[in-house]
Design an enzyme around this catalytic site. Structure first.
Site, PDB file in Angstrom:
ATOM      1  N   CYS A  55       0.816  -1.222   0.000  1.00 55.97           N
ATOM      2  CA  CYS A  55       0.000   0.000   0.000  1.00 55.97           C
ATOM      3  C   CYS A  55       0.845   1.266   0.000  1.00 55.97           C
ATOM      4  O   CYS A  55       0.406   2.315  -0.472  1.00 55.97           O
ATOM      5  CB  CYS A  55      -0.898   0.050   1.250  1.00 55.97           C
ATOM      6  SG  CYS A  55      -1.325  -1.517   1.978  1.00 55.97           S
ATOM      7  N   ASP A  87      -3.354  -2.825   7.876  1.00 57.76           N
ATOM      8  CA  ASP A  87      -4.321  -3.747   8.459  1.00 57.76           C
ATOM      9  C   ASP A  87      -4.194  -5.174   7.942  1.00 57.76           C
ATOM     10  O   ASP A  87      -4.400  -6.126   8.684  1.00 57.76           O
ATOM     11  CB  ASP A  87      -5.748  -3.237   8.211  1.00 57.76           C
ATOM     12  CG  ASP A  87      -6.031  -1.961   8.998  1.00 57.76           C
ATOM     13  OD1 ASP A  87      -5.116  -1.478   9.683  1.00 57.76           O
ATOM     14  OD2 ASP A  87      -7.166  -1.464   8.925  1.00 57.76           O
ATOM     15  N   CYS A 128      -2.574   3.260   2.979  1.00 57.99           N
ATOM     16  CA  CYS A 128      -3.297   2.236   3.730  1.00 57.99           C
ATOM     17  C   CYS A 128      -4.330   2.867   4.652  1.00 57.99           C
ATOM     18  O   CYS A 128      -4.212   4.008   5.057  1.00 57.99           O
ATOM     19  CB  CYS A 128      -2.318   1.357   4.513  1.00 57.99           C
ATOM     20  SG  CYS A 128      -3.102  -0.142   5.131  1.00 57.99           S
ATOM     21  N   ASP A 129      -5.294   2.059   5.035  1.00 55.13           N
ATOM     22  CA  ASP A 129      -6.566   2.469   5.632  1.00 55.13           C
ATOM     23  C   ASP A 129      -6.526   3.705   6.535  1.00 55.13           C
ATOM     24  O   ASP A 129      -7.121   4.726   6.235  1.00 55.13           O
ATOM     25  CB  ASP A 129      -7.148   1.308   6.434  1.00 55.13           C
ATOM     26  CG  ASP A 129      -7.464   0.105   5.557  1.00 55.13           C
ATOM     27  OD1 ASP A 129      -7.213   0.173   4.349  1.00 55.13           O
ATOM     28  OD2 ASP A 129      -7.950  -0.904   6.089  1.00 55.13           O
ATOM     29  N   LYS A 130      -5.842   3.618   7.681  1.00 60.23           N
ATOM     30  CA  LYS A 130      -5.924   4.691   8.673  1.00 60.23           C
ATOM     31  C   LYS A 130      -5.091   5.900   8.290  1.00 60.23           C
ATOM     32  O   LYS A 130      -5.283   6.981   8.843  1.00 60.23           O
ATOM     33  CB  LYS A 130      -5.495   4.180  10.054  1.00 60.23           C
ATOM     34  CG  LYS A 130      -6.202   2.919  10.503  1.00 60.23           C
ATOM     35  CD  LYS A 130      -7.716   3.024  10.403  1.00 60.23           C
ATOM     36  CE  LYS A 130      -8.384   1.676  10.552  1.00 60.23           C
ATOM     37  NZ  LYS A 130      -8.095   0.724   9.464  1.00 60.23           N
ATOM     38  N   CYS A 200      -5.373  -2.247  -1.084  1.00 63.72           N
ATOM     39  CA  CYS A 200      -6.380  -3.271  -1.407  1.00 63.72           C
ATOM     40  C   CYS A 200      -7.348  -2.780  -2.490  1.00 63.72           C
ATOM     41  O   CYS A 200      -7.846  -1.653  -2.421  1.00 63.72           O
ATOM     42  CB  CYS A 200      -7.163  -3.656  -0.165  1.00 63.72           C
ATOM     43  SG  CYS A 200      -6.172  -4.461   1.100  1.00 63.72           S
ATOM     44  N   GLU A 450     -10.244  -4.666  14.030  1.00 62.50           N
ATOM     45  CA  GLU A 450     -11.079  -5.203  12.958  1.00 62.50           C
ATOM     46  C   GLU A 450     -11.112  -6.729  13.067  1.00 62.50           C
ATOM     47  O   GLU A 450     -10.196  -7.349  13.602  1.00 62.50           O
ATOM     48  CB  GLU A 450     -10.534  -4.801  11.583  1.00 62.50           C
ATOM     49  CG  GLU A 450     -10.672  -3.320  11.296  1.00 62.50           C
ATOM     50  CD  GLU A 450     -10.168  -2.938   9.922  1.00 62.50           C
ATOM     51  OE1 GLU A 450      -9.594  -3.810   9.233  1.00 62.50           O
ATOM     52  OE2 GLU A 450     -10.327  -1.779   9.526  1.00 62.50           O
ATOM     53  N   SER A 476     -13.314  -4.824   8.971  1.00 61.86           N
ATOM     54  CA  SER A 476     -12.597  -4.365   7.796  1.00 61.86           C
ATOM     55  C   SER A 476     -13.595  -3.924   6.738  1.00 61.86           C
ATOM     56  O   SER A 476     -14.716  -4.441   6.658  1.00 61.86           O
ATOM     57  CB  SER A 476     -11.734  -5.511   7.252  1.00 61.86           C
ATOM     58  OG  SER A 476     -11.295  -5.224   5.955  1.00 61.86           O
TER      59      SER A 476
END
Length: 573
Positions: A55, A87, A128-130, A200, A450, A476
């Site tokens: 990511c 994650d 990435c996510d956060k 992702c 998650e 997630s």
């Protein structure tokens, strides 16, 4: 170029202007800057780049590419890095407790670097996510002219002539546990599911928040769905560097862009794409930075009244690359605006309104990913807010792609995710049960883990919609099935979820938006009298510190009062 900027009104004057700043300037000369360079506005290029996961591996390259845009339009770029917790690697073990906490660390570290060095503007790169909401939270907190750049998604893997993502690997773990998949199949898929750089590929948390970046006006139009490996990503970075200087000249700041109407726009785009339930955590946290009241129920209201129109994984068929090829976020917003689901008057980093940007987009009737709002996949959003006796402060569920929206069954209680995952692996889960995983909330976890490992394994067992799963933790963006997260108050605060016992009847109605514990009040009162707060294992370090100050999930699990308590704004120093 630099003559068009008045440094006497910019933060960087504190480190670059006047005889008393000669020591400060000596540091810049040491790095090769000229007198003209030092006279320009200083622009922070904040990158979450690292080798932790695909990511983030191209973010530093993109941040460095942005230097050319900044310099070419009169600024002086200054790059620095922040952390990420990825994650997909943190999932399914104690490392996941670090994930949500990292959002605050990212926002705090960007804030501190910008404050300490008196930067005038910010271009943030995240993958990435956060790291996406963390970077946007910092922009709103600092309120200097800012542009958010997503690093881009990974291309889909190919396995047995089908597109696959990392979620397919998580689900195959469940199939292997069920004896329905040989170990050779598992190993073969894990080697091809993630074919290169990028986040992702499905409409999981990273791509959901990338869509938010465009919908809320902080990203350049149709920039965030471009896959990470495409060469156009560097062109986007250069354009962001160039455009942030236009924002400096105009004095156009994030809080003028991210109004309450813009947050509603963002929530509607999440619903329309069947996006991650984590948006119901991150949008309130971002709003807190701007001093805007926008909690879980405000998010849920936007979800409730928005059609689901993008056929994206995990509930649908396509990935981010397909959405990019179909026309991107702005193609989606074209039909949403035409249907009256967006406020087109909101300002964006282009210096034009959202509606003016959308006017430049031509609807493509031949693509198959994004449906017209008049013929949606379903008439209401892919994500639903819930409230009831089990969750007085609310809960959230993703319903995109689900066939069953009402579930009632007996509770089976687990005190942590590992215990539930072990039960799934042991194939002791019974059809019709409501699995309850508690003490996984922001405070009680701590860190609000998650549960993708558990939910994916349930799907692998063929139990994905035959049981329901409820937690004060979260899921997630890749999770599918009847999975309810963000239950509040959390167990650590003595919420009703702390009082549930095995066999209690629980009813969930995602059509009506309710979630209820069907136990007499007298029984619950007796149980509350016996309840004792639980002490978690993290009594020192960052997780302990986070647990001391974190607020409820319904208001974003934030750790400070936000803009409403400000005495001054950084950008005004």
């Amino acid at each position: 170029m630099s003559n068009r900027f008045d440094k006497s009104r910019l933060p960087s004057r504190h480190v670059s202007v006047g005889p008393e700043r000669a020591p400060h300037r000596s540091y810049y000369y040491a790095m090769g800057l000229t007198e003209e360079d030092i006279a320009r506005p200083f622009v922070a290029l904040a990158s979450a780049g690292n080798d932790s996961a695909p990511c983030n591996t191209l973010l530093d390259v993109q941040a460095d590419a942005a230097r050319a845009g900044v310099i070419g339009n009169g600024g002086m770029p200054r790059r620095f890095n922040t952390i990420t917790v990825t994650d997909g690697i943190a999932m399914g073990h104690q490392g996941m407790k670090s994930s949500l906490v990292s959002r605050e660390v990212i926002a705090d570290s960007v804030e501190l670097s910008v404050r300490g060095h008196c930067y005038d503007a910010l271009v943030g790169f995240a993958g990435c996510d956060k790291s996406l909401p963390g970077m946007m939270m910092a922009m709103l907190r600092l309120n200097v002219p800012s542009i958010f750049v997503y690093g881009g998604s990974i291309l889909p893997g190919r396995f047995h002539d089908k597109d696959v993502t990392v979620v397919d690997v998580f689900e195959v773990v469940g199939k292997f546990a069920a004896g329905a998949c040989p170990i050779e199949e598992l190993h073969a898929m894990e080697k091809v599911a993630c074919p290169g750089h990028g986040a992702c590929g499905g409409q999981f948390t990273a791509n959901t928040m990338a869509c938010v970046g465009e919908a809320i006006g902080l990203s350049l139009p149709n920039s965030n769905m471009v896959p990470a490996p495409y060469s156009t990503r560097e062109q986007i970075a250069v354009a962001a560097g160039h455009q942030v200087m236009e924002l400096v000249e105009r004095g156009l700041r994030p809080r003028a862009i991210c109004t309450r109407a813009a947050f509603i726009n963002a929530a509607r785009v999440v619903a329309a794409t069947g996006g991650s339930t984590n948006a119901a955590l991150h949008l309130p946290a971002m709003a807190n930075e701007a001093g805007i009241d926008f909690d879980l129920f405000d998010v849920a209201e936007a979800f409730r009244s928005t059609p689901y129109i993008a056929d994206l994984k995990p509930g649908g068929r396509y990935v981010a690359k397909d959405m990019y090829e179909a026309g991107g976020v702005y193609m989606l917003m074209k039909t949403m605006l035409a249907g009256g689901f967006l406020d087109g008057d909101c300002m964006t980093v282009t210096g034009r309104t959202l509606g003016e940007n959308i006017d430049q987009v031509t609807w493509n009737p031949d693509q198959k990913v994004i449906y017209d709002v008049r013929t949606p996949l379903s008439p209401t959003g892919g994500v639903v807010g819930l409230r009831g006796s089990l969750a007085p402060e609310g809960a959230i569920v993703k319903v995109a792609g689900m066939h069953r929206l009402i579930f009632e069954g007996p509770a089976r209680v687990f005190e942590c995710e590992e215990d539930c995952f072990a039960a799934v692996e042991a194939r002791s889960i019974v059809e019709g049960e409501v699995l309850v995983i508690r003490y996984e909330g922001p405070k009680g976890g701590p860190g609000m883990r998650e549960m993708l490992s558990t939910t994916a394994a349930l799907y692998g067992l063929g139990m994905g919609e035959k049981v329901a799963l409820i937690t004060d933790g979260r899921f997630s963006g890749a999770t599918r099935g009847f999975c309810i997260g963000h239950v509040g108050p959390e167990a650590a605060d003595g919420g009703p979820i702390a009082l549930v016992e095995d066999g209690d009847a629980i009813r969930i109605d995602a059509e009506a938006g309710t979630i209820d514990l069907l136990v007499d009040d007298a029984v619950l009162t007796e149980r509350r009298g016996r309840w004792q707060p639980r002490v978690n294992d993290y009594q020192a370090g960052a997780l302990w510190r986070y647990a001391q100050g974190v607020g409820p999930a319904s208001r974003g699990a934030v750790t400070h009062p936000g803009a409403k308590a400000e005495r001054h704004v950084y950008a005004d120093i």
